[in-house]
Write a protein that holds these residues in place. Structure first.
Motif, PDB file in Angstrom:
ATOM      1  N   TYR A   1       0.826  -1.126  -0.067  1.00  0.00           N
ATOM      2  CA  TYR A   1       0.028  -0.071   0.123  1.00  0.00           C
ATOM      3  C   TYR A   1       0.891   1.200   0.049  1.00  0.00           C
ATOM      4  CZ  TYR A   1      -3.955  -2.871   0.915  1.00  0.00           C
ATOM      5  OH  TYR A   1      -5.072  -3.857   1.079  1.00  0.00           O
ATOM      6  N   SER A   2       0.401   2.379  -0.510  1.00  0.00           N
ATOM      7  CA  SER A   2       1.049   3.474  -0.403  1.00  0.00           C
ATOM      8  C   SER A   2       0.172   4.533   0.693  1.00  0.00           C
ATOM      9  CB  SER A   2       1.088   4.594  -1.821  1.00  0.00           C
ATOM     10  OG  SER A   2      -0.169   4.632  -2.102  1.00  0.00           O
ATOM     11  N   ILE A   3       0.793   5.205   1.561  1.00  0.00           N
ATOM     12  CA  ILE A   3       0.196   5.916   2.468  1.00  0.00           C
ATOM     13  C   ILE A   3       0.570   7.241   2.170  1.00  0.00           C
ATOM     14  CG2 ILE A   3      -0.148   5.951   4.875  1.00  0.00           C
ATOM     15  CD1 ILE A   3       0.659   3.267   5.337  1.00  0.00           C
TER      16      ILE A   3
ATOM     17  N   THR B   1      -3.748   3.460   0.004  1.00  0.00           N
ATOM     18  CA  THR B   1      -4.191   3.206  -1.480  1.00  0.00           C
ATOM     19  C   THR B   1      -3.565   1.992  -1.734  1.00  0.00           C
ATOM     20  OG1 THR B   1      -4.149   5.528  -2.055  1.00  0.00           O
ATOM     21  CG2 THR B   1      -4.074   4.144  -3.813  1.00  0.00           C
ATOM     22  N   ALA B   2      -4.339   0.846  -2.456  1.00  0.00           N
ATOM     23  CA  ALA B   2      -3.794  -0.447  -2.586  1.00  0.00           C
ATOM     24  C   ALA B   2      -2.756  -0.191  -3.735  1.00  0.00           C
ATOM     25  CB  ALA B   2      -4.842  -1.266  -2.721  1.00  0.00           C
ATOM     26  N   VAL B   3      -1.750  -0.741  -3.864  1.00  0.00           N
ATOM     27  CA  VAL B   3      -0.879  -1.035  -4.734  1.00  0.00           C
ATOM     28  C   VAL B   3      -0.838  -2.400  -5.229  1.00  0.00           C
ATOM     29  CG1 VAL B   3       1.660  -0.775  -5.694  1.00  0.00           C
ATOM     30  CG2 VAL B   3       0.859   0.671  -3.714  1.00  0.00           C
TER      31      VAL B   3
ATOM     32  N   CYS C   1      -5.223 -10.249  -1.412  1.00  0.00           N
ATOM     33  CA  CYS C   1      -6.351 -10.571  -0.345  1.00  0.00           C
ATOM     34  C   CYS C   1      -7.539  -9.637  -0.188  1.00  0.00           C
ATOM     35  CB  CYS C   1      -5.751 -10.717   1.186  1.00  0.00           C
ATOM     36  SG  CYS C   1      -6.771 -11.222   2.372  1.00  0.00           S
ATOM     37  N   GLN C   2      -8.319 -10.300  -1.068  1.00  0.00           N
ATOM     38  CA  GLN C   2      -9.634  -9.307  -1.233  1.00  0.00           C
ATOM     39  C   GLN C   2     -10.119  -8.649  -0.025  1.00  0.00           C
ATOM     40  OE1 GLN C   2     -10.130  -8.520  -4.358  1.00  0.00           O
ATOM     41  NE2 GLN C   2     -11.757  -7.029  -3.880  1.00  0.00           N
ATOM     42  N   PRO C   3     -10.383  -9.566   1.222  1.00  0.00           N
ATOM     43  CA  PRO C   3     -11.147  -8.697   2.270  1.00  0.00           C
ATOM     44  C   PRO C   3     -10.147  -7.678   2.801  1.00  0.00           C
ATOM     45  CG  PRO C   3     -11.128 -11.269   2.512  1.00  0.00           C
ATOM     46  CD  PRO C   3     -10.313 -10.957   1.380  1.00  0.00           C
TER      47      PRO C   3
ATOM     48  N   LEU D   1      -9.017  -1.848   3.452  1.00  0.00           N
ATOM     49  CA  LEU D   1      -8.154  -0.941   3.354  1.00  0.00           C
ATOM     50  C   LEU D   1      -7.746   0.355   2.017  1.00  0.00           C
ATOM     51  CD1 LEU D   1      -4.798  -2.409   4.999  1.00  0.00           C
ATOM     52  CD2 LEU D   1      -6.413  -0.571   5.921  1.00  0.00           C
ATOM     53  N   ASP D   2      -8.204  -0.369   1.081  1.00  0.00           N
ATOM     54  CA  ASP D   2      -7.832   0.462  -0.083  1.00  0.00           C
ATOM     55  C   ASP D   2      -8.910   1.547   0.036  1.00  0.00           C
ATOM     56  OD1 ASP D   2      -6.954   1.268  -2.393  1.00  0.00           O
ATOM     57  OD2 ASP D   2      -8.411   0.064  -3.522  1.00  0.00           O
ATOM     58  N   GLY D   3      -8.385   2.715  -0.109  1.00  0.00           N
ATOM     59  CA  GLY D   3      -9.158   4.042   0.146  1.00  0.00           C
ATOM     60  C   GLY D   3      -9.534   4.692   1.363  1.00  0.00           C
ATOM     61  N   ALA D   4      -8.888   3.606   2.469  1.00  0.00           N
ATOM     62  CA  ALA D   4      -9.402   3.938   3.801  1.00  0.00           C
ATOM     63  C   ALA D   4      -8.756   5.245   4.360  1.00  0.00           C
ATOM     64  CB  ALA D   4      -8.938   2.807   4.598  1.00  0.00           C
ATOM     65  N   VAL D   5      -9.649   6.000   5.022  1.00  0.00           N
ATOM     66  CA  VAL D   5      -9.198   7.249   5.534  1.00  0.00           C
ATOM     67  C   VAL D   5      -9.019   7.374   6.980  1.00  0.00           C
ATOM     68  CG1 VAL D   5      -9.680   9.835   5.622  1.00  0.00           C
ATOM     69  CG2 VAL D   5     -10.136   8.472   3.514  1.00  0.00           C
ATOM     70  N   PHE D   6      -7.966   7.533   7.611  1.00  0.00           N
ATOM     71  CA  PHE D   6      -7.700   7.607   8.972  1.00  0.00           C
ATOM     72  C   PHE D   6      -7.535   9.055   9.431  1.00  0.00           C
ATOM     73  CE2 PHE D   6      -6.596   3.145  10.147  1.00  0.00           C
ATOM     74  CZ  PHE D   6      -6.947   2.454   8.865  1.00  0.00           C
ATOM     75  N   ALA D   7      -7.982   9.221  10.687  1.00  0.00           N
ATOM     76  CA  ALA D   7      -7.747  10.604  11.316  1.00  0.00           C
ATOM     77  C   ALA D   7      -6.805  10.496  12.487  1.00  0.00           C
ATOM     78  CB  ALA D   7      -8.878  10.977  11.746  1.00  0.00           C
ATOM     79  N   GLN D   8      -6.217  11.517  12.805  1.00  0.00           N
ATOM     80  CA  GLN D   8      -4.924  11.387  13.833  1.00  0.00           C
ATOM     81  C   GLN D   8      -5.667  11.208  15.201  1.00  0.00           C
ATOM     82  OE1 GLN D   8      -1.928  14.230  13.318  1.00  0.00           O
ATOM     83  NE2 GLN D   8      -0.681  12.743  14.384  1.00  0.00           N
ATOM     84  N   LEU D   9      -4.962  10.350  15.960  1.00  0.00           N
ATOM     85  CA  LEU D   9      -5.568   9.918  17.422  1.00  0.00           C
ATOM     86  C   LEU D   9      -4.883  10.949  18.278  1.00  0.00           C
ATOM     87  CD1 LEU D   9      -7.257   8.017  19.003  1.00  0.00           C
ATOM     88  CD2 LEU D   9      -5.308   6.650  19.220  1.00  0.00           C
ATOM     89  N   THR D  10      -5.643  11.895  19.045  1.00  0.00           N
ATOM     90  CA  THR D  10      -5.247  12.906  19.887  1.00  0.00           C
ATOM     91  C   THR D  10      -5.694  12.667  21.159  1.00  0.00           C
ATOM     92  OG1 THR D  10      -6.808  14.258  19.061  1.00  0.00           O
ATOM     93  CG2 THR D  10      -4.787  14.684  18.196  1.00  0.00           C
ATOM     94  N   ASP D  11      -6.950  11.666  21.066  1.00  0.00           N
ATOM     95  CA  ASP D  11      -7.605  11.458  22.346  1.00  0.00           C
ATOM     96  C   ASP D  11      -8.374  10.075  22.298  1.00  0.00           C
ATOM     97  OD1 ASP D  11      -9.374  11.410  24.604  1.00  0.00           O
ATOM     98  OD2 ASP D  11      -9.766  13.331  24.679  1.00  0.00           O
ATOM     99  N   LEU D  12      -7.739   9.223  23.546  1.00  0.00           N
ATOM    100  CA  LEU D  12      -8.657   7.885  23.454  1.00  0.00           C
ATOM    101  C   LEU D  12      -9.893   8.023  23.564  1.00  0.00           C
ATOM    102  CD1 LEU D  12      -5.877   6.383  25.681  1.00  0.00           C
ATOM    103  CD2 LEU D  12      -6.272   5.666  23.333  1.00  0.00           C
ATOM    104  N   ALA D  13     -10.571   9.041  23.633  1.00  0.00           N
ATOM    105  CA  ALA D  13     -11.993   8.875  23.683  1.00  0.00           C
ATOM    106  C   ALA D  13     -12.593   8.810  22.361  1.00  0.00           C
ATOM    107  CB  ALA D  13     -12.536  10.361  24.335  1.00  0.00           C
TER     108      ALA D  13
END
Lengths: 204, 170
Positions: A163-165, A175-177, A181-183, A188-200
């Motif tokens: 993957y490229s991140i 982004t999947a390169v 494994c299809q699942p 993951l492909d196109g998955a958007v993550f946000a920065q974790l700043t608070d465990l809440a």
């Protein structure tokens, strides 16, 4: 006389057992609560913030004085190393939905994903509930600037996907390169993550 | 022994080991606290507190023979303390009220309220047996008594509970 089975049934009706997800959520809350208790109190944080601000102001004043005395301060612009990992940090996302494997198994993707990327080019995945997804590893390939990801071993075995991140503003995008494994690719492909700043954020 | 299978200490990944321990024991401890307190939300608070105490001392507790019994003992102690405090508060609030409201008499089907009428050790033994599915040796370990004593607590508690369930709520 009430027998053992009747008592078991009565208590089972009165106290329904919690589900697996309840346990996972409780565990996340517990980690959050223990971290919260380990943090310094609000008052300490307040005074630390005041001290930091005062130090910063003093530093700015000192620099201004040096500059006004004729010094030629030229800020150096650091040359970015080509292999600098700008995505280092802890990121999270909540996922939902289902995916059907080639074998016809339906996988529920409802989970909380946490990915930690380190500047040394290593990384790890922690996906809850672990019973469905488990943990995973990431390894940065400096030549291609891509990451090899092993995750969801239950469905994907030990084969890594590539993957490229990238960062887009405050978001982290996978982004999947190449991933056989299809699942995992669906998750993951196109998955958007946000920065974790608070465990809440993980329980939210 | 029924428990501790997945909770053996592992110095390499202590947090993961704790997580396994938590996930293995959480449901049992939560249901036990629910049985003692009669309230799910309070039970969740007490359960969390008990597991936090395990977490903060995990390096030591992981080495115990029965960390599962330890967390239950802590949870029981906390739950009973919360319950006693709630009762004292209730008594204070109603001590000078004109209506002198009495707590409701539980119906014969309200097994938790009826269990609450048992003496402490009998109540805990009954809940450990019928809610947490523990064997007599395990109940004895949690109660910190001999197996014979645990058996007596369970027998008397069960007998009394059966009488209450059959309508003898006096």
């Amino acid at each position: 006389m009430t027998d053992d089975d009747q008592l078991h049934q009565l208590f089972d009706r009165a106290i329904p057992p919690p589900g697996d997800a309840d346990g996972e959520q409780a565990l996340t809350r517990l980690h959050y609560e223990t971290r919260r208790r380990e943090q310094p109190s609000h008052t300490s944080r307040h005074w630390l913030a005041v001290a930091a601000t005062a130090t910063a102001v003093a530093a700015v004043i000192a620099l201004s004085v040096v500059a006004s005395r004729g010094g030629t301060h030229r800020p150096s612009s650091p040359t970015p190393r080509p292999d600098t990992i700008s995505t280092a940090g802890t990121w999270f996302r909540h996922s939902a939905g289902t995916v059907i494997t080639p074998a016809g198994t339906t996988i529920n993707l409802a989970a909380v994903w946490v990915v930690r990327l380190h500047t040394d080019g290593s990384g790890s995945f922690d996906v809850r509930p672990r019973t469905s997804f488990g943990t995973g590893m990431l390894q940065y390939d400096r030549a291609s600037r891509q990451w090899d990801v092993t995750l969801m071993g239950k469905y994907c075995g030990t084969t890594a996907g590539r993957y490229s991140i990238s960062r887009s503003g405050a978001a982290l995008i996978f982004t999947a390169v190449r991933d056989e494994c299809q699942p995992r690719r669906n998750a993951l492909d196109g998955a958007v993550f946000a920065q974790l700043t608070d465990l809440a954020q993980l329980t939210g | 022994m029924r428990r501790t299978g997945g909770a053996q200490p592992n110095a390499a990944t202590p947090v993961d080991t704790y997580d396994e321990f938590f996930l293995a024991e959480f449901a049992g401890v939560l249901r036990l606290c629910h049985g003692l307190l009669g309230d799910r939300a309070r039970a969740e608070e007490v359960t969390q507190e008990a597991f936090i105490r395990v977490y903060t001392n995990w390096a030591r507790i992981a080495g115990y023979d029965r960390p599962d019994a330890w967390v239950r003992r802590v949870a029981i102690r906390l739950a009973l303390r919360v319950r006693d405090r709630d009762r004292r508060r209730w008594a204070l609030e109603h001590a000078f009220s004109r209506d002198r409201a009495e707590p409701e008499v539980p119906s014969a089907t309200d097994v938790l309220a009826l269990t609450d009428r048992l003496p402490r050790n009998q109540r805990v033994a009954v809940l450990l047996r019928y809610v947490d599915d523990l064997s007599i040796p395990d109940i004895a370990t949690v109660l910190g008594c001999s197996e014979g004593t645990a058996r007596v607590h369970l027998h008397r508690g069960r007998q009394r509970l059966a009488e209450l369930l059959e309508g003898g709520t006096a």
